[in-house]
Write an enzyme that holds these catalytic residues in place. Structure first.
Site, PDB file in Angstrom:
ATOM      1  N   TYR A 108      -3.785 -12.408   3.471  1.00  0.00           N
ATOM      2  CA  TYR A 108      -3.224 -12.133   2.225  1.00  0.00           C
ATOM      3  C   TYR A 108      -1.957 -12.885   1.933  1.00  0.00           C
ATOM      4  CZ  TYR A 108      -6.059  -8.052   2.539  1.00  0.00           C
ATOM      5  OH  TYR A 108      -6.836  -6.757   3.002  1.00  0.00           O
ATOM      6  N   TYR A 161     -13.504 -13.373   3.417  1.00  0.00           N
ATOM      7  CA  TYR A 161     -12.455 -12.632   3.632  1.00  0.00           C
ATOM      8  C   TYR A 161     -12.082 -12.462   4.932  1.00  0.00           C
ATOM      9  CZ  TYR A 161      -9.849  -8.475   4.407  1.00  0.00           C
ATOM     10  OH  TYR A 161      -9.006  -7.382   4.685  1.00  0.00           O
ATOM     11  N   LYS A 199       0.840  -1.369  -0.048  1.00  0.00           N
ATOM     12  CA  LYS A 199       0.053  -0.109  -0.090  1.00  0.00           C
ATOM     13  C   LYS A 199       0.871   1.081   0.022  1.00  0.00           C
ATOM     14  CE  LYS A 199      -3.608  -2.545   0.268  1.00  0.00           C
ATOM     15  NZ  LYS A 199      -4.253  -2.782  -1.220  1.00  0.00           N
TER      16      LYS A 199
HETATM   17  C1  LIG Z   1      -0.722  -7.341   2.933  1.00  0.00           C
HETATM   18  C2  LIG Z   1      -1.520  -7.253   1.616  1.00  0.00           C
HETATM   19  N1  LIG Z   1      -1.332  -7.971   0.574  1.00  0.00           N
HETATM   20  C3  LIG Z   1      -2.116  -7.878  -0.377  1.00  0.00           C
HETATM   21  C4  LIG Z   1      -2.970  -6.982  -0.745  1.00  0.00           C
HETATM   22  C5  LIG Z   1      -3.885  -7.047  -1.806  1.00  0.00           C
HETATM   23  O1  LIG Z   1      -3.628  -5.919  -2.484  1.00  0.00           O
HETATM   24  P1  LIG Z   1      -4.648  -5.353  -3.474  1.00  0.00           P
HETATM   25  O2  LIG Z   1      -5.805  -4.697  -2.692  1.00  0.00           O
HETATM   26  O3  LIG Z   1      -3.857  -4.204  -4.422  1.00  0.00           O
HETATM   27  O4  LIG Z   1      -5.338  -6.193  -4.472  1.00  0.00           O
HETATM   28  C6  LIG Z   1      -3.263  -6.386   0.322  1.00  0.00           C
HETATM   29  C7  LIG Z   1      -4.469  -5.089   0.249  1.00  0.00           C
HETATM   30  O5  LIG Z   1      -5.710  -5.318   0.172  1.00  0.00           O
HETATM   31  C8  LIG Z   1      -2.555  -6.226   1.570  1.00  0.00           C
HETATM   32  O6  LIG Z   1      -2.842  -5.644   2.583  1.00  0.00           O
END
Ligand SMILES: Cc1ncc(COP(=O)(O)O)c(C=O)c1O
Length: 313
Positions: A271, A245, A46
């Protein structure tokens, strides 16, 4: 449209490291792009997005960042940190009710001085409506952002990251594997990479507008903004969200242990643990071959959050 400017906040380039023990375990050449080390406020993907988003906010004369996410949102934490560093205000709309005890990212949101609003729900649309309502109340200085900062401006951060990976590796990898939360990171990569590099997106969020629709549209818009060719390749997606989620899955716990015990890498249960679980399965099934870059997008603060830390003991 003119490409947005950028306020440098991340420590770049992040390392691109060979992962020999993980490679041996998976039977592939795996390199890890260490975007968990982007530097600001415990790092993560981010930071790259916010370099562009906050430049746009400043350019529009805004002084208040408004973001939304899960209670353990990394985007919320980094937004709060960026606001603190750039002397802006930050309001966060977070899922659920105020917890009795704050843990993980929630401790940090508060530490950075953000104002927290609990939406009473984890529904994606309710969270984004909360952002819109709050921004209207805050007035012209407010800069509302969608969940995950998934706009074409935010995704520009991953067009530059794609350039960085290609320059570090010297030749295009066969695959890049990434967690898809809002899909902005995946979209930015598609906009920046040649079509010969396939990106495997591991869905960890199952958003109301499915990634199969969100990502190509956002990638096309990002490419236009960056002055790049419209992405042409096929979209590769697998779903490792589990029941919902943020749910803890056995595969993610196993993948987190594998990364920790083979490469001393700290992944997270929301994630990157699920992203590695996706890579492990794709490697086992022979769907991913050759040189693979695993994009480590950060998220380790959730390891210390109530509801997650118990999964490891
Ligand atoms: C640690 C982490 N990895 C991956 C993502 C996924 O990224 P994106 O929202 O751009 O798909 C996020 C956020 O959503 C995140 O906080």
């Amino acid at each position: 449209m003119e490409p947005a400017s950028r306020i440098p906040l991340a420590v770049l380039p992040t390392p691109l490291d060979e992962a020999p023990r993980l490679s041996e375990a998976l039977g592939l050449r795996v390199l890890v792009k260490r975007d968990d080390l982007t530097g600001l406020a415990l790092g993560g993907n981010k930071v790259r997005k916010l370099e562009h988003l906050v430049a746009d906010a400043r350019g529009r004369g805004c002084d208040t960042l408004v973001a939304a996410g899960g209670a353990q949102s990394n985007f919320a934490r980094i937004t709060a940190a960026v606001a603190a560093k750039l002397s802006m205000r930050c309001h966060l709309v977070l899922s659920g009710r105020p917890p009795e005890r704050r843990s993980g990212n929630l401790v940090l949101d508060d530490l950075f001085g953000a104002t927290l609003h609990f939406a009473g729900s984890g529904d994606w649309r309710i969270l984004e409506e909360g952002v819109a309502k709050l921004a209207a109340e805050l007035g012209a200085g407010a800069y509302p952002m969608p969940i995950g900062g998934a706009t074409a401006i935010g995704a520009l951060g991953y067009v530059l990251a794609a350039d960085e990976i290609l320059a570090q590796l010297g030749e295009p990898p066969d695959w890049i594997v990434v967690a898809d939360g809002s899909g902005g990171t995946h979209a930015g990569l598609l906009a920046g990479l040649p079509a010969s590099v396939r990106v495997l997106g591991v869905d960890v969020s199952r958003p109301p507008l499915p990634h199969a629709e969100r990502i190509p549209a956002l990638a096309a818009e990002t490419a236009r903004l960056a002055g790049r060719a419209r992405p042409a390749g096929e979209l590769h997606l697998v779903d490792h969200t589990g029941p919902r989620y943020g749910a803890v899955t056995d595969e993610a716990i196993e993948a987190i242990r594998l990364a920790a015990r083979s490469e001393a890498l700290l992944l997270d249960p929301v994630y990157t643990g699920k992203a590695l679980a996706g890579l492990v399965q794709a490697a086992r099934e022979g769907r991913v071959r050759g040189t693979v870059v695993f994009l480590h997008t950060g998220g380790a603060p959730a390891l210390f959050a109530d509801g997650y830390s118990e999964a490891f003991v």
